[in-house]
Design an enzyme around this catalytic site. Structure first.
Site, mmCIF file in Angstrom:
data_model
loop_
_atom_site.group_PDB
_atom_site.id
_atom_site.type_symbol
_atom_site.label_atom_id
_atom_site.label_comp_id
_atom_site.label_asym_id
_atom_site.label_seq_id
_atom_site.Cartn_x
_atom_site.Cartn_y
_atom_site.Cartn_z
ATOM 1 N N GLN A 137 58.363 31.719 77.121
ATOM 2 C CA GLN A 137 57.141 31.034 76.713
ATOM 3 C C GLN A 137 56.375 30.712 77.976
ATOM 4 O OE1 GLN A 137 58.634 27.838 74.052
ATOM 5 N NE2 GLN A 137 57.508 28.938 72.474
ATOM 6 N N ASP B 299 63.036 26.448 76.751
ATOM 7 C CA ASP B 299 64.314 27.153 76.661
ATOM 8 C C ASP B 299 64.289 28.133 75.500
ATOM 9 O OD1 ASP B 299 64.347 25.357 74.640
ATOM 10 O OD2 ASP B 299 66.185 24.322 75.238
ATOM 11 N N HIS B 300 63.072 28.570 75.150
ATOM 12 C CA HIS B 300 62.931 29.433 73.979
ATOM 13 C C HIS B 300 62.839 30.891 74.397
ATOM 14 C CE1 HIS B 300 61.111 25.504 72.317
ATOM 15 N NE2 HIS B 300 62.415 25.528 72.137
ATOM 16 N N VAL B 301 63.984 31.476 74.647
ATOM 17 C CA VAL B 301 64.045 32.888 75.028
ATOM 18 C C VAL B 301 64.223 33.721 73.769
ATOM 19 C CG1 VAL B 301 64.848 32.640 77.387
ATOM 20 C CG2 VAL B 301 66.497 32.493 75.530
#
Lengths: 591, 434
Positions: free
Chosen positions: A348, A517-519
């Site tokens: 992101q 932490d949005h992979v």
């Protein structure tokens, strides 16, 4: 030691949100399900009850609920000509250390993605022409499903999780007080939105004055007691603010533990094997199916779990790595564009601003993990990009999340002394006067990004680490700058005395700093087998009894947290398995 | 029980056996003559399916599985029961020929269940044959038919190996039976309605409610004059089920009692042994039968009208309790003791927690507890242990606050009592406090 367990109907690899939602659907339909999780057993009343202090040092800083780097890391580089090296500390991959996965320690934002995201390539071409969608760097592709197709499953997930919010669009009718930009919903949220706290009030007043459309973020921190469709009861949030990194003590933060396990764990056709790491999916001799998985238990024994159906429901990086290690589908080659496993990893693109007032009383110690106000006026394709050098946008939000005393000691305006009486004075004042506008920006997939097996570094089981090669698209960098400037305008309108903007998009991507932490990505879904690993029902194109479920299937990342979309996709796939696949095993979608 | 008392008891037993004429009636098994004495359980291959269905229901009402199931399978026995006289293991009641009851005939089974006379000798009253004696012939025949459908499990159990001399001598029980066993069957009482009478049958026969809810004498027999007025059971307290207005069921409607028995929650939340009784037995009963039980209990005259004075909220101890409640308890039990969505217990207006005996509250404060998980309310929320966090005085003060707020009133909890339970439950010691 090699052992083989009795065959089961379905093996679920990873018992987080995806795994437990699928296991719940599949066991209710009568299938025997074995879940295998790398972590140990964790539940609320044993591990994180109110009797255990919500100690910031223990949970938020030392991250006791997280899977530690020794069990879980990647190697990382920005470009293919660099040498990737391992990330040796906690970074952006915030996997859970036990069952429930990251769904146990998450903050709890219960979003849906925008309708635009699912058809990103088609919609971009339709509105702005082919050149905008094909800039030689980005690799846009549609998801193979539409928002409308996913809507019933979003609804189901929200019911299971008990999400607290206020609808902005019910069946096309814009609702006052909600998000007017959201996709049409069948009905309102199962529980009302949380209270509007002081920082949200200031943000709401300023953005409304600017003609923007603030609304309360949909929260998996429940506003009132609730019984979900599985018969599980949840409590009401006490606004303690110890959510992100913490387990919720009073059953009010949605998690597999709080929402699903009480029903699932009592079913005789379900079992879970904990502290056991799946290393690969086993291919059948015919090359068209898989026969089960191989895992290593806590004693180091290698054990085979045969199954008619394999569901990879692990975290994004693990789904991808297990698939790569299993050599089931062709690995993505960034040079030729062929192959699909490891394709479309994105992150992101975050920007925003810190801000401080002089005489406010924010009371940040009253909060909830997901609580805040947001505007979507600059998110997705909600504004005209014709004259802008990017597509997409960011959910721009302010948080009333927590008042963590250690973390907040760093949230001081520039120039404040960092020690001594000046620091104490400054901290005492600005603890009550600090706020943030956080732009949770989308990330577009790029051709150059890859996930593959590292040639040098291996984990404790001898399996190569995942190698991440990634940097932001220029489009994303432009978007982050644009939304940062908007954040500064809002902060000024809010009356902040100090405004200190930040932009992760003006630097190279790094896995070491938690901008978000949005992979996502690595095993993308889609309707074209040459550009996707799994079909729109998340079934492998190459082995019809293998399903890959989780954020690894997202072909791009929208400006929202991913959990709602992960949940909806998992339920949809589980339904397809027990309603259709078990009766007629084979490809569910024409390739 | 002190050693001398045990020995005295033994002498009493033997003396009782000597009173042979007396024992004739108590040990007479003529009631079992209605049962077949030829076919052994393991040889019954096709019992009447209707009888099996009814028998399963009888099994549920009698909660056989609760005590006869440990880790070897359903009804395979070896469940440990601690008594003041020593440890007992429950027997294997599957139709296994060697280790179970496969070689019993129906008559043998009737003798064991209703008369306390098993294949290995006289049964201990940990097996509630004193209650099951009231089961009707029809229910016994149905139960027998059901037992034939149970999967045989080979599991040899030495039931009384954990009992010291003289209690490991089963013949001792003859004296006990003579003194305390009434082997007459269930008889309807004229003053009860048909519904109340059905309730009494369920409570007294299969339900064996008095096994916990009546106090016992020093020889382990229920005290009839205090029938269902509350009993201490190891580290738990089974509360007063009579219509006592303060700590009994006087202020509870039959509908609330029914709800509690079916779901494990109706303001109060079941935990401990009652949660087990609900999970294994009561939730399977029909609404009519649960209503019958509730109606019968409501017909019992109050054991006491007494209401202890409320402790004033202004005392320093109560104020400390209030603060501790807000910090530790309110997140789940509510700032006004209102509970949370039926998952955690409501304290306001909760009569069971106002008993003179605060054992259950101390118990869950020390070692935690888990709510009943039923088909209707599955969550089974957990109560954490506070043993490490609060010392005996702090637990007592917190409980005094809970028991004397929102209209509640109850006797003070003694810190010493918390200490005794901390020891017997082997609960953690509190961390040193500064």
């Amino acid at each position: 030691m090699e052992r083989k367990r009795p065959k089961t109907d379905v093996v679920v690899v990873g018992l987080g949100w995806s795994g437990s939602l699928m296991a719940e659907e599949l066991t209710r339909a009568g299938l025997n399900v074995v879940a295998i999780d790398r972590g140990g057993w964790i539940d609320t009343s044993t591990h994180t009850p109110p009797a255990v202090d919500p100690d910031e040092l223990r949970w938020a800083i030392r991250k006791e609920l997280f899977s530690p780097p020794r069990d879980n890391t990647v190697t990382f580089r920005n470009r293919a000509e660099q040498t990737a090296v391992p990330l040796r500390d906690f970074g952006i991959f915030e996997l859970g250390g036990g069952v429930g996965g990251a769904g146990f320690h998450w903050a709890g934002m219960g979003w849906r993605f925008s309708p635009w995201a699912f058809e990103i390539r088609s919609k971009t071409i339709e509105r702005y022409g082919r050149a905008k969608a094909q800039d030689d760097e980005m690799q846009l592709q549609d998801w193979g499903i539409t928002y409308a197709e996913l809507e019933p499953f979003y609804d189901r997930w929200e019911r299971i999780a008990g999400i607290s919010g206020q609808a902005g669009n019910i069946q096309g009718q814009i609702q006052p007080g909600g998000n007017p930009f959201e996709g049409p919903r069948t009905r309102d949220y199962p529980t009302p939105k949380l209270k509007t706290l002081r920082m949200m009030e200031i943000f709401n007043n300023a953005t409304e004055k600017m003609g923007l459309h603030p609304f309360t973020i949909p929260c998996a921190n429940l506003s009132q007691p609730y019984v979900n469709p599985l018969g599980v009861t949840m409590g009401a949030c006490s606004y303690c603010g110890f959510c992100l990194g913490f387990g919720c003590g009073n059953f009010s933060k949605s998690s597999p533990q709080a929402c699903i396990f009480p029903a699932l764990m009592r079913r005789s056709n379900f079992s879970v094997i904990t502290k056991s790491c799946v290393t690969k999916v086993n291919k059948a001799a015919d090359g068209k199916t898989v026969t089960g998985v191989t895992f290593v238990n806590e004693h180091g024994d290698t054990i085979e779990q045969p199954a008619d159906i394999v569901c990879l429901t692990a975290f994004q990086v693990d789904n991808t790595r297990i698939l790569l290690n299993s050599q089931i589908s062709e690995v993505y080659n960034a040079r030729t564009g062929t192959g699909t496993v490891g394709r479309n990893f994105t992150f992101q693109t975050v920007s925003g601003t810190d801000l401080w007032f002089e005489a406010e009383t924010i009371n940040p110690f009253i909060g909830a993990g997901a609580l805040g106000s947001q505007i979507d006026d600059y998110n997705s394709d909600n504004f005209d990009h014709s004259n802008l050098g990017f597509i997409g946008g960011a959910g721009m939000l302010t948080l009333s999340r927590d008042g963590m005393p250690i973390a907040k000691a760093s949230a001081l305006p520039p120039g404040t002394p960092r020690w001594g009486s000046g620091f104490k004075k400054g901290y005492a004042k600005y603890y009550q006067n600090y706020g943030v506008i956080f732009n949770q920006g989308c990330s577009m997939p790029v051709k150059a990004a890859t996930l593959d097996l590292d040639p040098t570094y291996r984990d404790k089981y001898g399996v190569p680490l995942l190698r991440v090669t990634y940097d932001y698209a220029q489009s994303d960098r432009n978007m982050a700058k644009f939304t940062m400037d908007r954040a500064v305008e809002i902060a000024r309108e809010m009356g902040a005395s100090h405004v200190s903007p930040f932009n992760f998009g003006d630097k190279p991507f790094t896995a070491g700093i938690v901008a978000s932490d949005h992979v996502i990505g690595g095993t993308p879904m889609g309707s074209d087998p040459t550009t996707s690993t799994v079909n729109p029902l998340l079934q492998s194109w190459d082995a019809h009894n293998l399903f890959v479920v989780g954020a690894s299937v997202f072909p791009m990342n929208d400006g929202y947290n991913p959990t709602g979309t992960v949940g909806a996709l998992a339920i949809r796939t589980a339904r397809a398995i027990h309603e259709t696949y078990v009766k007629h095993p084979g490809s569910l979608v024409e390739g | 029980m002190p050693r001398w008392m045990k020995i005295t008891s033994f002498i009493v037993f033997v003396a009782a056996i000597g009173a042979g004429g007396w024992s004739w009636k108590k040990l007479n098994t003529a009631r079992s003559d209605v049962a077949d004495d030829k076919v052994v359980l393991a040889d019954i291959t096709s019992p009447d399916p209707e009888a099996v269905k009814r028998g399963e229901y009888v099994m549920r009402t009698a909660d056989c599985a609760a005590c006869h199931t440990a880790d070897k399978g359903v009804f395979a026995g070896a469940y440990r029961i601690s008594t003041p006289f020593g440890d007992l293991l429950s027997s294997n009641i599957t139709p296994d020929r060697e280790s179970g009851i496969g070689k019993m005939t129906a008559r043998d089974f009737f003798n064991a269940v209703r008369q306390g006379q098993g294949s290995k000798g006289l049964l201990y009253p940990a097996m509630p044959f004193t209650a099951y004696a009231k089961l009707t012939d029809q229910d016994m025949q149905d139960l027998w038919a059901y037992m034939a459908t149970v999967k045989p499990v080979a599991n040899k159990v030495d039931e009384n190996a954990g009992m010291p001399f003289p209690f490991n001598v089963r013949l001792v029980m003859a004296g006990w039976d003579v003194l305390f066993f009434d082997n007459s069957g269930f008889s309807a009482e004229n003053h009860l309605s048909a519904l109340e009478s059905r309730g009494k049958y369920l409570v007294d026969a299969g339900g064996h409610c008095s096994a916990c809810h009546s106090p016992r004498n020093s020889l382990g027999a229920e005290i009839d004059s205090a029938y269902l007025q509350g009993g201490r059971l190891g580290d738990w307290y089974a509360p007063d089920l009579t219509s006592s207005p303060h700590a009994g069921l006087g202020a509870r409607s039959a509908a609330e009692i029914t709800e509690y028995l079916k779901t494990g929650e109706a303001g109060p939340v079941a935990t401990g042994p009652m949660a087990e009784a609900i999970e294994h037995s009561l939730q399977y009963m029909t609404d009519e039968d649960l209503q019958a039980i509730a109606t019968y209990l409501k017909s019992l005259p109050a054991a006491t009208d007494e209401k202890p004075p409320m402790i004033a909220a202004t005392t320093p101890a109560m104020q400390r309790g209030a603060l501790r409640y807000e910090v530790n308890c309110a997140a789940c039990h509510g700032v006004a003791g209102e509970g949370m969505g039926g998952m955690t217990a409501a304290f306001a207006g909760n009569h069971t927690l106002q008993s003179d005996d605060a054992t259950n509250l101390i118990h869950v404060m020390l070692v935690g507890g888990r709510a009943a998980s039923t088909h209707a309310k599955i969550t089974g929320a957990g109560m954490p242990s506070f043993a490490w966090k609060m010392d005996d005085r702090q637990i007592a003060e917190t409980l005094d606050y809970i028991r004397n707020s929102w209209g509640n009133s109850a006797a003070p909890v003694e810190a010493a009592e918390v200490g005794r339970l901390r020891e017997s439950l082997r609960a953690q010691s509190p961390l040193p406090q500064h």
